[in-house]
Write a protein that holds these residues in place. Structure first.
Motif, PDB file in Angstrom:
ATOM      1  N   THR A 130      -2.251  46.999   2.306  1.00  0.00           N
ATOM      2  CA  THR A 130      -2.291  45.885   3.249  1.00  0.00           C
ATOM      3  C   THR A 130      -0.971  45.129   3.165  1.00  0.00           C
ATOM      4  O   THR A 130      -0.476  44.871   2.072  1.00  0.00           O
ATOM      5  N   HIS A 131      -0.397  44.818   4.326  1.00  0.00           N
ATOM      6  CA  HIS A 131       0.872  44.085   4.383  1.00  0.00           C
ATOM      7  C   HIS A 131       0.599  42.697   4.963  1.00  0.00           C
ATOM      8  O   HIS A 131       0.098  42.566   6.067  1.00  0.00           O
ATOM      9  N   LEU A 132       0.915  41.668   4.198  1.00  0.00           N
ATOM     10  CA  LEU A 132       0.758  40.276   4.622  1.00  0.00           C
ATOM     11  C   LEU A 132       2.146  39.638   4.703  1.00  0.00           C
ATOM     12  O   LEU A 132       2.993  39.895   3.850  1.00  0.00           O
ATOM     13  N   THR A 133       2.363  38.797   5.694  1.00  0.00           N
ATOM     14  CA  THR A 133       3.627  38.069   5.816  1.00  0.00           C
ATOM     15  C   THR A 133       3.327  36.607   6.105  1.00  0.00           C
ATOM     16  O   THR A 133       2.494  36.298   6.952  1.00  0.00           O
ATOM     17  N   PHE A 134       4.013  35.722   5.383  1.00  0.00           N
ATOM     18  CA  PHE A 134       3.896  34.287   5.645  1.00  0.00           C
ATOM     19  C   PHE A 134       5.131  33.585   5.098  1.00  0.00           C
ATOM     20  O   PHE A 134       5.972  34.183   4.436  1.00  0.00           O
ATOM     21  N   TYR A 135       5.211  32.293   5.388  1.00  0.00           N
ATOM     22  CA  TYR A 135       6.332  31.454   4.956  1.00  0.00           C
ATOM     23  C   TYR A 135       5.785  30.315   4.111  1.00  0.00           C
ATOM     24  O   TYR A 135       4.812  29.673   4.480  1.00  0.00           O
ATOM     25  N   TRP A 136       6.432  30.089   2.974  1.00  0.00           N
ATOM     26  CA  TRP A 136       6.016  28.978   2.107  1.00  0.00           C
ATOM     27  C   TRP A 136       6.975  27.827   2.324  1.00  0.00           C
ATOM     28  O   TRP A 136       8.163  28.021   2.567  1.00  0.00           O
ATOM     29  N   HIS A 137       6.414  26.649   2.279  1.00  0.00           N
ATOM     30  CA  HIS A 137       7.176  25.422   2.522  1.00  0.00           C
ATOM     31  C   HIS A 137       7.055  24.554   1.278  1.00  0.00           C
ATOM     32  O   HIS A 137       5.972  24.092   0.940  1.00  0.00           O
ATOM     33  N   GLU A 138       8.194  24.356   0.622  1.00  0.00           N
ATOM     34  CA  GLU A 138       8.223  23.617  -0.634  1.00  0.00           C
ATOM     35  C   GLU A 138       9.015  22.336  -0.427  1.00  0.00           C
ATOM     36  O   GLU A 138      10.102  22.352   0.137  1.00  0.00           O
ATOM     37  N   SER A 139       8.450  21.235  -0.889  1.00  0.00           N
ATOM     38  CA  SER A 139       9.107  19.939  -0.758  1.00  0.00           C
ATOM     39  C   SER A 139       9.144  19.261  -2.122  1.00  0.00           C
ATOM     40  O   SER A 139       8.131  19.183  -2.806  1.00  0.00           O
ATOM     41  N   PHE A 140      10.332  18.780  -2.503  1.00  0.00           N
ATOM     42  CA  PHE A 140      10.505  18.136  -3.803  1.00  0.00           C
ATOM     43  C   PHE A 140      10.580  16.618  -3.719  1.00  0.00           C
ATOM     44  O   PHE A 140      10.698  15.958  -4.739  1.00  0.00           O
ATOM     45  N   VAL A 141      10.568  16.054  -2.513  1.00  0.00           N
ATOM     46  CA  VAL A 141      10.763  14.609  -2.363  1.00  0.00           C
ATOM     47  C   VAL A 141       9.663  13.980  -1.522  1.00  0.00           C
ATOM     48  O   VAL A 141       8.956  14.667  -0.790  1.00  0.00           O
ATOM     49  N   GLY A 142       9.567  12.671  -1.634  1.00  0.00           N
ATOM     50  CA  GLY A 142       8.656  11.906  -0.798  1.00  0.00           C
ATOM     51  C   GLY A 142       7.237  11.878  -1.319  1.00  0.00           C
ATOM     52  O   GLY A 142       6.902  12.528  -2.308  1.00  0.00           O
ATOM     53  N   PRO A 143       6.399  11.123  -0.624  1.00  0.00           N
ATOM     54  CA  PRO A 143       5.008  10.963  -1.074  1.00  0.00           C
ATOM     55  C   PRO A 143       4.188  12.247  -0.945  1.00  0.00           C
ATOM     56  O   PRO A 143       3.164  12.398  -1.587  1.00  0.00           O
ATOM     57  N   ASN A 144       4.635  13.187  -0.114  1.00  0.00           N
ATOM     58  CA  ASN A 144       3.909  14.446   0.075  1.00  0.00           C
ATOM     59  C   ASN A 144       4.628  15.620  -0.574  1.00  0.00           C
ATOM     60  O   ASN A 144       4.519  16.750  -0.091  1.00  0.00           O
ATOM     61  N   ALA A 145       5.344  15.370  -1.665  1.00  0.00           N
ATOM     62  CA  ALA A 145       6.028  16.462  -2.367  1.00  0.00           C
ATOM     63  C   ALA A 145       5.006  17.524  -2.760  1.00  0.00           C
ATOM     64  O   ALA A 145       3.906  17.201  -3.202  1.00  0.00           O
ATOM     65  N   SER A 146       5.375  18.792  -2.584  1.00  0.00           N
ATOM     66  CA  SER A 146       4.447  19.879  -2.920  1.00  0.00           C
ATOM     67  C   SER A 146       4.824  20.558  -4.233  1.00  0.00           C
ATOM     68  O   SER A 146       4.108  21.443  -4.701  1.00  0.00           O
ATOM     69  N   ALA A 147       5.952  20.169  -4.828  1.00  0.00           N
ATOM     70  CA  ALA A 147       6.377  20.704  -6.126  1.00  0.00           C
ATOM     71  C   ALA A 147       6.933  19.553  -6.957  1.00  0.00           C
ATOM     72  O   ALA A 147       7.780  18.800  -6.487  1.00  0.00           O
ATOM     73  N   VAL A 148       6.425  19.418  -8.186  1.00  0.00           N
ATOM     74  CA  VAL A 148       6.862  18.333  -9.058  1.00  0.00           C
ATOM     75  C   VAL A 148       7.095  18.852 -10.472  1.00  0.00           C
ATOM     76  O   VAL A 148       6.449  19.807 -10.912  1.00  0.00           O
ATOM     77  N   ILE A 149       8.030  18.211 -11.172  1.00  0.00           N
ATOM     78  CA  ILE A 149       8.280  18.562 -12.569  1.00  0.00           C
ATOM     79  C   ILE A 149       7.099  18.067 -13.406  1.00  0.00           C
ATOM     80  O   ILE A 149       6.705  16.904 -13.319  1.00  0.00           O
ATOM     81  N   ILE A 150       6.541  18.979 -14.210  1.00  0.00           N
ATOM     82  CA  ILE A 150       5.437  18.594 -15.091  1.00  0.00           C
ATOM     83  C   ILE A 150       5.812  18.684 -16.563  1.00  0.00           C
ATOM     84  O   ILE A 150       5.099  18.168 -17.420  1.00  0.00           O
ATOM     85  N   ALA A 151       6.930  19.345 -16.885  1.00  0.00           N
ATOM     86  CA  ALA A 151       7.356  19.456 -18.282  1.00  0.00           C
ATOM     87  C   ALA A 151       8.832  19.801 -18.327  1.00  0.00           C
ATOM     88  O   ALA A 151       9.384  20.361 -17.389  1.00  0.00           O
ATOM     89  N   GLY A 152       9.457  19.441 -19.419  1.00  0.00           N
ATOM     90  CA  GLY A 152      10.853  19.750 -19.621  1.00  0.00           C
ATOM     91  C   GLY A 152      11.327  19.220 -20.947  1.00  0.00           C
ATOM     92  O   GLY A 152      10.546  18.648 -21.722  1.00  0.00           O
ATOM     93  N   VAL A 153      12.604  19.395 -21.225  1.00  0.00           N
ATOM     94  CA  VAL A 153      13.179  18.972 -22.494  1.00  0.00           C
ATOM     95  C   VAL A 153      12.926  17.500 -22.738  1.00  0.00           C
ATOM     96  O   VAL A 153      12.550  17.086 -23.825  1.00  0.00           O
ATOM     97  N   ASN A 154      13.127  16.681 -21.711  1.00  0.00           N
ATOM     98  CA  ASN A 154      12.882  15.235 -21.819  1.00  0.00           C
ATOM     99  C   ASN A 154      11.655  14.852 -21.010  1.00  0.00           C
ATOM    100  O   ASN A 154      11.675  13.910 -20.238  1.00  0.00           O
TER     101      ASN A 154
END
Length: 180
Positions: A22-46
């Motif tokens: 089965t072949h599926l095609t789609f586009y992902w939309h990633e946002s790092f800013v604003g109140p509707n950010a879809s990706a956020v830092i949850i861990a790191g060195v600091n």
């Protein structure tokens, strides 16, 4: 040994139905800013103050998926979600990213089904990335395959990324053909 055991049964493997590619095609939309950010830092060195590409910086994401490479403006344009996390592994000459991704599609034939990927990709644009399917649930039970993705747009000013995904998945034919 006579004691209790977690082992309950051993038998020959199930005889699986025929599989289909089965072949599926789609586009992902990633946002790092604003109140509707879809990706956020949850861990790191600091902790969450980590540099965006420092070793160990980990993002959680819940990105909308669409059929067209246009940022969705209504929920009806969203055909599913890509949810998971990724961790940065920079070196002197490249930035590698460890990825875990679960895809949940809205289409009725994929209801209550998840397709799961895990692998390593390189950060950047202009090349194809490939990550293997590690399994799934529902119609994706016993799934194998891979995705190929390519960054189409990365806007550092708006913090938006658009990535095209082509997924090739071997899956059992019976659940899929019952839905079509």
């Amino acid at each position: 040994m006579g004691g209790k055991s977690v082992l309950k049964d051993v038998r020959k493997p199930l005889k699986l139905q025929e599989t289909v590619l089965t072949h599926l095609t789609f586009y992902w939309h990633e946002s790092f800013v604003g109140p509707n950010a879809s990706a956020v830092i949850i861990a790191g060195v600091n902790s969450t103050d980590s540099a965006t590409r420092a070793f160990g910086t980990t993002y959680a994401y819940d990105n909308p998926l669409t059929i067209e490479p246009i940022v969705p403006t209504t929920t009806s344009e969203v055909v599913g979600r890509a949810q998971g996390y990724y961790t940065m592994y920079p070196s002197d000459d490249e930035i590698a990213i460890g990825v875990i991704m679960n895809v949940a599609l809205k289409e009725e034939m994929f209801a209550d089904s998840i397709l799961t990927f895990e692998g390593r990709i390189l950060s950047g644009t202009g090349f194809i990335r490939e990550v293997p399917v590690i399994g799934g649930s529902g119609v994706f039970r016993y799934a194998t395959g891979y995705y190929q993705s390519q960054m189409l747009n990365s806007d550092s000013i708006t913090g938006q990324n658009i990535v095209m995904f082509d997924i090739y998945v071997n899956m059992l034919s019976e659940p899929l053909t019952k839905s079509i």
